[in-house]
Design a protein around this motif. Structure first.
Motif, PDB file in Angstrom:
ATOM      1  N   GLU A   5       0.754  -1.265   0.082  1.00  0.00           N
ATOM      2  CA  GLU A   5       0.099  -0.016   0.125  1.00  0.00           C
ATOM      3  C   GLU A   5       0.908   1.206   0.046  1.00  0.00           C
ATOM      4  N   LEU A   6       1.913   1.343   0.713  1.00  0.00           N
ATOM      5  CA  LEU A   6       2.954   2.550   0.554  1.00  0.00           C
ATOM      6  C   LEU A   6       3.297   2.315  -0.641  1.00  0.00           C
ATOM      7  N   PHE A   7       3.944   1.578  -1.349  1.00  0.00           N
ATOM      8  CA  PHE A   7       4.506   1.593  -2.387  1.00  0.00           C
ATOM      9  C   PHE A   7       3.603   2.235  -3.368  1.00  0.00           C
ATOM     10  N   LEU A   8       2.391   1.590  -3.572  1.00  0.00           N
ATOM     11  CA  LEU A   8       1.256   1.972  -4.441  1.00  0.00           C
ATOM     12  C   LEU A   8       1.001   3.364  -4.185  1.00  0.00           C
ATOM     13  N   GLN A   9       0.713   3.880  -3.195  1.00  0.00           N
ATOM     14  CA  GLN A   9       0.312   5.382  -2.729  1.00  0.00           C
ATOM     15  C   GLN A   9       1.172   6.190  -3.190  1.00  0.00           C
ATOM     16  N   PHE A  10       2.484   6.032  -2.849  1.00  0.00           N
ATOM     17  CA  PHE A  10       3.425   6.757  -3.248  1.00  0.00           C
ATOM     18  C   PHE A  10       4.081   6.872  -4.683  1.00  0.00           C
ATOM     19  N   ASN A  39      -2.724  12.489  11.065  1.00  0.00           N
ATOM     20  CA  ASN A  39      -3.989  13.300  11.216  1.00  0.00           C
ATOM     21  C   ASN A  39      -3.410  14.761  10.753  1.00  0.00           C
ATOM     22  N   GLU A  40      -4.240  15.792  10.906  1.00  0.00           N
ATOM     23  CA  GLU A  40      -3.668  16.935  10.180  1.00  0.00           C
ATOM     24  C   GLU A  40      -2.486  17.539  10.915  1.00  0.00           C
ATOM     25  N   ALA A  41      -2.595  17.592  12.354  1.00  0.00           N
ATOM     26  CA  ALA A  41      -1.225  17.969  13.098  1.00  0.00           C
ATOM     27  C   ALA A  41       0.092  17.379  12.629  1.00  0.00           C
ATOM     28  N   GLN A  42      -0.138  15.938  12.660  1.00  0.00           N
ATOM     29  CA  GLN A  42       0.957  15.114  12.214  1.00  0.00           C
ATOM     30  C   GLN A  42       1.435  15.523  10.584  1.00  0.00           C
ATOM     31  N   LEU A  43       0.590  15.579  10.031  1.00  0.00           N
ATOM     32  CA  LEU A  43       0.802  16.084   8.438  1.00  0.00           C
ATOM     33  C   LEU A  43       1.535  17.501   8.396  1.00  0.00           C
ATOM     34  N   MET A  44       1.004  18.656   9.212  1.00  0.00           N
ATOM     35  CA  MET A  44       1.886  19.879   9.123  1.00  0.00           C
ATOM     36  C   MET A  44       3.247  19.480   9.910  1.00  0.00           C
ATOM     37  N   ASN A  45       3.428  18.793  10.639  1.00  0.00           N
ATOM     38  CA  ASN A  45       4.689  18.536  11.207  1.00  0.00           C
ATOM     39  C   ASN A  45       5.591  17.751  10.160  1.00  0.00           C
ATOM     40  N   LEU A  46       5.116  16.880   9.539  1.00  0.00           N
ATOM     41  CA  LEU A  46       5.706  15.944   8.476  1.00  0.00           C
ATOM     42  C   LEU A  46       5.995  16.919   7.333  1.00  0.00           C
ATOM     43  N   LEU A  47       5.402  18.043   6.929  1.00  0.00           N
ATOM     44  CA  LEU A  47       5.687  18.823   5.920  1.00  0.00           C
ATOM     45  C   LEU A  47       6.858  19.830   6.321  1.00  0.00           C
ATOM     46  N   GLY A  48       6.641  20.289   7.674  1.00  0.00           N
ATOM     47  CA  GLY A  48       7.713  21.109   8.102  1.00  0.00           C
ATOM     48  C   GLY A  48       9.039  20.586   8.150  1.00  0.00           C
ATOM     49  N   ILE A  49       9.148  19.153   8.718  1.00  0.00           N
ATOM     50  CA  ILE A  49      10.438  18.447   8.542  1.00  0.00           C
ATOM     51  C   ILE A  49      10.857  18.242   7.118  1.00  0.00           C
ATOM     52  N   SER A  50      10.104  17.901   6.369  1.00  0.00           N
ATOM     53  CA  SER A  50      10.214  17.593   5.016  1.00  0.00           C
ATOM     54  C   SER A  50      10.957  18.622   4.262  1.00  0.00           C
ATOM     55  N   MET A  64       9.704   9.415   5.458  1.00  0.00           N
ATOM     56  CA  MET A  64       9.044   9.513   6.881  1.00  0.00           C
ATOM     57  C   MET A  64       8.018   8.728   7.074  1.00  0.00           C
ATOM     58  N   THR A  65       6.953   8.977   6.297  1.00  0.00           N
ATOM     59  CA  THR A  65       5.701   8.296   6.303  1.00  0.00           C
ATOM     60  C   THR A  65       5.909   6.693   6.219  1.00  0.00           C
ATOM     61  N   GLY A  66       6.679   6.207   5.357  1.00  0.00           N
ATOM     62  CA  GLY A  66       6.864   4.875   5.124  1.00  0.00           C
ATOM     63  C   GLY A  66       7.664   4.187   6.449  1.00  0.00           C
ATOM     64  N   PHE A  67       8.594   4.865   6.844  1.00  0.00           N
ATOM     65  CA  PHE A  67       9.266   4.572   8.373  1.00  0.00           C
ATOM     66  C   PHE A  67       8.289   4.463   9.482  1.00  0.00           C
ATOM     67  N   ASP A  68       7.516   5.574   9.587  1.00  0.00           N
ATOM     68  CA  ASP A  68       6.413   5.528  10.687  1.00  0.00           C
ATOM     69  C   ASP A  68       5.418   4.422  10.618  1.00  0.00           C
ATOM     70  N   GLN A  69       5.005   4.058   9.210  1.00  0.00           N
ATOM     71  CA  GLN A  69       4.106   2.968   9.114  1.00  0.00           C
ATOM     72  C   GLN A  69       4.615   1.761   9.142  1.00  0.00           C
ATOM     73  N   ALA A  70       5.868   1.408   8.673  1.00  0.00           N
ATOM     74  CA  ALA A  70       6.213   0.152   8.437  1.00  0.00           C
ATOM     75  C   ALA A  70       8.122  -0.249   8.681  1.00  0.00           C
ATOM     76  N   GLY A  71       8.577   0.894   9.521  1.00  0.00           N
ATOM     77  CA  GLY A  71       9.911   0.918   9.743  1.00  0.00           C
ATOM     78  C   GLY A  71      10.754   1.053   8.266  1.00  0.00           C
ATOM     79  N   ILE A  72      11.994   0.548   8.351  1.00  0.00           N
ATOM     80  CA  ILE A  72      13.098   0.696   7.371  1.00  0.00           C
ATOM     81  C   ILE A  72      12.198   0.134   5.970  1.00  0.00           C
ATOM     82  N   PRO A  73      11.726  -0.955   6.089  1.00  0.00           N
ATOM     83  CA  PRO A  73      11.225  -1.512   4.715  1.00  0.00           C
ATOM     84  C   PRO A  73      10.213  -0.678   4.206  1.00  0.00           C
ATOM     85  N   GLY A  74       9.330  -0.103   5.133  1.00  0.00           N
ATOM     86  CA  GLY A  74       8.273   0.850   4.450  1.00  0.00           C
ATOM     87  C   GLY A  74       9.057   2.220   4.186  1.00  0.00           C
TER      88      GLY A  74
END
Length: 184
Positions: A5-10, A39-50, A64-74
């Motif tokens: 799902e991570l691969f297909l969405q990205f 959530n929206e707050a996490q997304l704002m943090n993600l964009l700021g860090i990115s 960062m999203t992949g790592f958050d969801q499934a570690g290094i493979p994600g």
């Protein structure tokens, strides 16, 4: 299943993110929120860090999203998904450019895409600004952030007027960090 799902969405984000990183923000937002990854707050943090870390926003956000969801493979598959379309396009463009660059339909399509990209980027900027200056409950307005934004805009305009060139984004980031430490 999350890896696929991570691969297909990205991959989808990478394939349809015309206009660069800022054009991709609406796609990233839609994806991570609809998939329930953030959530929206996490997304704002993600964009700021990115934005603040070295490298393209899309790649940083995917990693960062992949790592958050499934570690290094994600992280690996999300990053691969987001860069694969660009990589393939860069392999194909030299061939297509020789053959189709002057074609009227291609020129017209590119002419139509440009204003769309400008609109997407402006709408994303307005949305992000509203999210940043209002709290998560959408009832509290943060005047300090509005003031910092106004100062940065004024500095940018005055610098461009006096130096006849835009100010470095690095200087704006440093200035905003300093102002943030002083006022927030």
């Amino acid at each position: 299943m999350i890896i696929l799902e991570l691969f297909l969405q990205f991959l989808k984000i990478g394939a349809f993110a015309f206009g660069g990183a800022y054009g991709a923000i609406p796609l990233i937002r839609e994806t991570v929120l609809s998939m329930g990854w953030m959530n929206e707050a996490q997304l704002m943090n993600l964009l700021g860090i990115s934005e603040s870390t070295p490298g393209p926003i899309m790649v940083n956000a995917a990693t960062m999203t992949g790592f958050d969801q499934a570690g290094i493979p994600g992280a690996l598959v999300a990053t691969l998904g987001v860069i694969l379309p660009s990589f393939l396009i860069m392999l194909i463009i030299p061939y297509l450019q020789k053959r189709w660059a002057g074609h009227k339909v291609i020129r017209m399509a590119m002419r139509g895409i440009k204003p769309c990209l400008a609109g997407i980027i402006i709408a994303t900027g307005i949305h992000l600004f509203i999210q940043i200056v209002t709290s998560s409950d959408q009832k509290t307005f943060d005047w300090k952030i509005l003031l910092i934004t106004a100062v940065l805009i004024a500095v940018s305009v005055l610098f461009r007027k006096n130096k006849q060139k835009p100010i470095s984004p690095i200087l704006l980031i440093l200035l905003s960090a300093i102002i943030g430490m002083l006022f927030l």
